[in-house]
Design a protein around this motif. Structure first.
Motif, mmCIF file in Angstrom:
data_model
loop_
_atom_site.group_PDB
_atom_site.id
_atom_site.type_symbol
_atom_site.label_atom_id
_atom_site.label_comp_id
_atom_site.label_asym_id
_atom_site.label_seq_id
_atom_site.Cartn_x
_atom_site.Cartn_y
_atom_site.Cartn_z
ATOM 1 N N LEU A 115 29.065 13.334 12.343
ATOM 2 C CA LEU A 115 29.663 14.523 11.760
ATOM 3 C C LEU A 115 29.947 14.034 10.095
ATOM 4 N N PRO A 116 30.185 15.294 9.169
ATOM 5 C CA PRO A 116 30.445 14.793 8.000
ATOM 6 C C PRO A 116 31.831 13.800 7.585
ATOM 7 N N ALA A 117 32.424 13.729 8.566
ATOM 8 C CA ALA A 117 33.692 12.756 8.366
ATOM 9 C C ALA A 117 33.449 11.545 8.790
ATOM 10 N N GLU A 118 32.167 11.329 9.696
ATOM 11 C CA GLU A 118 31.671 9.786 10.095
ATOM 12 C C GLU A 118 30.792 9.446 9.102
ATOM 13 N N LYS A 119 30.092 10.009 8.106
ATOM 14 C CA LYS A 119 28.925 9.393 7.433
ATOM 15 C C LYS A 119 29.324 8.231 6.878
ATOM 16 N N ALA A 120 30.393 7.790 6.235
ATOM 17 C CA ALA A 120 30.598 6.527 5.636
ATOM 18 C C ALA A 120 30.504 5.445 6.775
ATOM 19 N N ARG A 121 31.085 5.647 7.781
ATOM 20 C CA ARG A 121 31.084 4.615 9.095
ATOM 21 C C ARG A 121 29.736 4.315 9.477
ATOM 22 N N VAL A 122 29.135 5.596 9.634
ATOM 23 C CA VAL A 122 27.597 5.483 10.294
ATOM 24 C C VAL A 122 26.817 4.898 9.202
ATOM 25 N N GLN A 123 26.545 5.256 7.942
ATOM 26 C CA GLN A 123 25.694 5.010 7.106
ATOM 27 C C GLN A 123 25.947 3.493 6.595
ATOM 28 N N LEU A 160 30.240 6.376 18.986
ATOM 29 C CA LEU A 160 29.006 6.683 18.436
ATOM 30 C C LEU A 160 27.640 6.030 18.762
ATOM 31 N N PHE A 161 28.012 4.936 19.277
ATOM 32 C CA PHE A 161 26.497 4.132 19.644
ATOM 33 C C PHE A 161 26.264 4.270 21.113
ATOM 34 N N ARG A 162 26.964 5.207 21.661
ATOM 35 C CA ARG A 162 26.651 5.736 23.152
ATOM 36 C C ARG A 162 25.669 6.889 22.856
ATOM 37 N N GLN A 163 25.565 7.394 21.846
ATOM 38 C CA GLN A 163 24.631 8.265 21.597
ATOM 39 C C GLN A 163 23.226 7.837 21.574
ATOM 40 N N PRO A 164 22.272 8.198 22.248
ATOM 41 C CA PRO A 164 20.803 7.363 22.268
ATOM 42 C C PRO A 164 20.140 7.906 20.856
#
Length: 388
Positions: free
Chosen positions: A324-332, A202-206
């Motif tokens: 992506l929707p499935a990743e929202k909890a992790r990223v938020q 995820l954090f490899r995304q600029p």
């Protein structure tokens, strides 16, 4: 704009009113109960600790159980924390009081998800406006919080600060009832087979890196300079009413732009709004470095508030484009953890920083961090710039 977004804006105002109320009295109570100087800010530190501890679990809990369940639990922590803090104050126990502020910190950490819940209640095209509207609730809190701290001084015969916790208890009761009435989105648990990228991927995304950095630096620098301002103004012989006016206009600078930040994002793009926010933060530092008169502090703090608004709201919107929707909890969750950890460090370093570096040195310290965010946002490639 859906009704639920307006309801979340009111809930945000109640949450932030309680936070301002707590900040207004916690250090004073710490000074009253502490047996050593290092213990004075222990209740404030415990509040930040509770906020930070809550961020990651709150995001994952809400993905599993839904926003309503998460927010109800958050408000229950707030009610319990207000009651325990009141008991600690009446018993003159710093440890019990700090335990109460820790629990209210958890409630504040859970409540930081209000703006993400607003996104789920409206269409993609309304996301920027929804974030702005929820953050605009801060204007109401700038009126309620300080005034409730003043009005509540006569509510309890034993201590002038005890009434503040009756007020805090009342704010959480109203917020709890409001959350129970709102038709919040249902839980969206990860489905079997859905892939969730690791933090490293995820954090490899600029775009994600730039969004998180913008939120961290914008919030951390704002808290650092805001907390240091009263100390610097006192050192340069400004009276308290002048200091209070500077901070009041700073708070207005933080939240009044929320009424049009969403429109600016829709018209000019998230990337440009964050860049303007960085420019306002840099201009604030320049004004702060140019003198120590009342109007230097006034303009400096006003620009600091506007810069925070653009970078924070812009960063929140940019963040939603990176998962992506499935990743929202992790990223938020990791975003909130990092942003409010930066804010906690800014708050804790402000007093020490003003003694070690002085007002000039503290502003010079802020400049390279702001420039780093400016560069990260500026370097988003063409596709990401269009999306942003």
């Amino acid at each position: 704009m859906p009704f639920v977004v307006w309801g979340l804006a009111v809930a945000q105002a109640l949450l932030m009113s309680g936070n301002i109320l707590l900040v207004s009295v916690s250090a004073l109570i710490g000074q009253q109960l502490a047996s050593a100087s290092w213990q004075i800010t222990l209740p404030v530190a415990c509040q930040f600790a509770g906020l930070i501890v809550a961020t990651l679990p709150a995001a994952h809990l809400m993905q599993r159980l839904g926003r309503k369940t998460g927010f109800v639990l958050g408000n229950l922590f707030g009610l319990l924390g207000a009651w325990i803090a009141l008991q600690g104050l009446l018993a003159e126990s710093l440890g019990l009081f700090a335990c109460g502020t820790f629990l209210t910190g958890i409630a504040i950490g859970v409540g930081q998800q209000y703006r993400f819940a607003a996104l789920e209640a409206c269409d993609n095209g309304q996301h920027a406006r929804a974030i702005s509207l929820v953050m605009a609730g801060g204007i109401l809190s700038a009126v309620i919080g300080p005034n409730l701290a003043i009005w509540s001084q006569d509510w309890h015969a034993v201590s002038p600060y005890a009434g503040a916790f009756y007020g805090l208890f009342g704010l959480y009761i109203v917020a709890l009832l409001l959350i129970l009435l709102l038709p919040l989105p249902a839980a969206t648990p990860v489905q079997p087979g859905e892939q969730v990228r690791s933090y490293g991927e995820l954090f490899r995304q600029p775009m994600l890196l730039a969004a998180v950095a913008s939120g961290m630096i914008g919030y951390g620098i704002m808290v650092l300079l805001m907390t240091a301002t009263p100390l610097s103004m006192e050192h340069h012989s400004h009276n308290f009413p002048d200091t209070a006016m500077v901070i009041q206009w700073h708070v207005l600078g933080m939240f009044v732009p929320s009424f049009f930040t969403g429109h600016l994002i829709r018209r000019f793009g998230t990337r440009n709004v964050i860049l303007w926010g960085c420019a306002a933060l840099l201009l604030s530092a320049v004004v702060n470095l140019s003198g120590h008169g009342f109007w230097h502090y006034w303009w400096g703090m006003l620009l600091l508030g506007v810069g925070w608004n653009f970078t924070f709201i812009g960063a929140t919107h940019l963040l939603t484009l990176s998962y992506l929707p499935a990743e929202k909890a992790r990223v938020q969750g990791i975003n909130e953890f990092l942003v409010f950890t930066a804010a906690a460090f800014g708050s804790l370093f402000a007093g020490q920083g003003i003694m070690l570096l002085g007002w000039v040195g503290l502003n010079l310290f802020a400049v390279p961090w702001i420039l780093m965010v400016f560069l990260l946002i500026w370097r988003l490639n063409a596709r990401e710039a269009v999306a942003a």
